[in-house]
Write a protein that holds these residues in place. Structure first.
Motif, mmCIF file in Angstrom:
data_model
loop_
_atom_site.group_PDB
_atom_site.id
_atom_site.type_symbol
_atom_site.label_atom_id
_atom_site.label_comp_id
_atom_site.label_asym_id
_atom_site.label_seq_id
_atom_site.Cartn_x
_atom_site.Cartn_y
_atom_site.Cartn_z
ATOM 1 N N LEU A 197 -57.875 21.293 28.339
ATOM 2 C CA LEU A 197 -59.027 20.689 26.709
ATOM 3 C C LEU A 197 -60.615 20.417 26.297
ATOM 4 O O LEU A 197 -60.664 19.577 27.847
ATOM 5 N N ILE A 198 -60.771 21.672 25.954
ATOM 6 C CA ILE A 198 -62.297 21.660 25.675
ATOM 7 C C ILE A 198 -62.590 20.863 24.759
ATOM 8 O O ILE A 198 -62.059 22.148 23.762
ATOM 9 N N ARG A 199 -63.006 20.518 23.872
ATOM 10 C CA ARG A 199 -63.837 20.314 22.648
ATOM 11 C C ARG A 199 -64.746 19.217 22.914
ATOM 12 O O ARG A 199 -65.134 18.364 23.644
ATOM 13 N N HIS A 200 -65.602 19.666 21.392
ATOM 14 C CA HIS A 200 -66.920 18.521 21.176
ATOM 15 C C HIS A 200 -66.811 17.341 21.210
ATOM 16 O O HIS A 200 -65.393 16.661 20.969
ATOM 17 N N ILE A 201 -67.689 16.013 21.517
ATOM 18 C CA ILE A 201 -67.721 14.569 21.799
ATOM 19 C C ILE A 201 -69.117 14.297 21.626
ATOM 20 O O ILE A 201 -70.277 14.489 22.054
#
Length: 65
Positions: free
Chosen positions: A15-19
């Motif tokens: 899972l890759i997402r902006h933080i």
């Protein structure tokens, strides 16, 4: 040049997402921790106290919103 990507078959999930930067403390800790230690914890007892402190703080912030 051909690369061996067979290791990808072993991944269960990625899972890759902006933080946002202000919520990035735990990711920063994990990145620094894995540079000098094993990053596999099979038991909650093995989890570094600093990790749990950051996680608790972040969860409290989210709960209060």
């Amino acid at each position: 040049m051909e690369r061996d990507l067979s290791f990808l078959a072993e991944l269960n999930q990625v899972l890759i997402r902006h933080i946002p930067r202000e919520a990035n403390r735990l990711a920063d800790f994990c990145a620094k921790f894995c540079m000098s230690n094993d990053f596999v914890w099979t038991d909650i007892v093995m989890t570094p106290p600093e990790f749990l402190e950051i996680l608790r703080y972040d969860l409290e912030r989210v709960s209060s919103v």
